[in-house]
Design an enzyme around this catalytic site. Sequence first.
Site, short mmCIF file in Angstrom:
data_model
loop_
_atom_site.label_atom_id
_atom_site.label_comp_id
_atom_site.label_asym_id
_atom_site.label_seq_id
_atom_site.Cartn_x
_atom_site.Cartn_y
_atom_site.Cartn_z
N CYS A 194 30.43 -5.04 -110.58
CA CYS A 194 29.25 -4.50 -109.90
C CYS A 194 29.24 -3.00 -110.15
O CYS A 194 29.93 -2.51 -111.05
CB CYS A 194 29.27 -4.86 -108.42
SG CYS A 194 30.71 -4.26 -107.52
N THR A 195 28.49 -2.24 -109.37
CA THR A 195 28.34 -0.81 -109.65
C THR A 195 29.65 -0.04 -109.53
O THR A 195 30.04 0.68 -110.45
CB THR A 195 27.33 -0.18 -108.66
OG1 THR A 195 26.23 -1.07 -108.52
CG2 THR A 195 26.86 1.17 -109.14
#
Length: 286
Positions: free
Chosen positions: A174-175
């Site tokens: 994810c980020t």
Amino acid sequence: MEEIIVTSFYQFSDISEVREEMQKRLAGLEEIRGLIHLTPEGINGMASGTAEKLDELRAVLADYPHFDEIDYKDSVCPEHPFPRWKVELKDQTIFYKEGYVPNGRNHSHISPEKWHELLTGEEPVTVLDTRNYYETRVGKFRQAIDPDIKVFTEFSDYLDSCDLPKDQTTLIYCTGGIRCEKAILEMEEKGFEKVYQLEGGILRYLEKFPNQEFDGECFVFDSRVAVDQELAPSQKYWLCPHCGEPGDLKMDCARCGEEALICKSCAEEKPVCSKNCAYHYKLQKK
Ligand SMILES: [Zn+2]
Ligand SMILES: [Zn+2]
């Protein structure tokens, strides 16, 4: 002008005893902007300020043994990407189905170097994005599967409906890493045998490997909208005034003639620069 640094960080750790005191100390910091959530599960935050001001923030957090492994991911920005400074008490660090709270440290993390090696290697791997559709649209790992979810809580339903091979190595990202910390727990519970998460997320990968396996830009939840391969604020994306999602379409407003910065999916119905122009444009067409 002094450069503004944007930092994001999290650590899962039971801070219920100290979080109210922490909130007071953190909220009292000056010339910092951003948002911190203090929860019984741990801390999740993003903050911006000069190097000196962020050192003050890190010094407060360093006073608490709970954050011995906190990992700051930094990028630079000409101005503060957040409107204000907020330190809030919440129930969850990242909102997800109850019951998935990481307690061990370093649960199947892999470094950006190892991640890169696996993505470019011979062994077949499944790469799975745990982010929302408007984020993957801006950029993702080239071979990643996009679950096309609207919010992170839908990832759980995706796991039930998908037919990914559970015995194959599965790499999730994810980020900045926090969503995967919860996702991996549910994936293991649902029978995925070899799941690994990218340590530090896309932000850390781009720091080490710009213009390699990640295509496009990385969506971020602040006024930069996204960061590019060099982690610089996006020059390509803005938030569409109609739907609030990232857009990259420039056109002349069909009502006022000013430049309209919108997204492709709104272009047909609302080829206008603002909500106000959209209102009048609709009346005009009747
Ligand atoms: Zn739109
Ligand atoms: Zn207009």
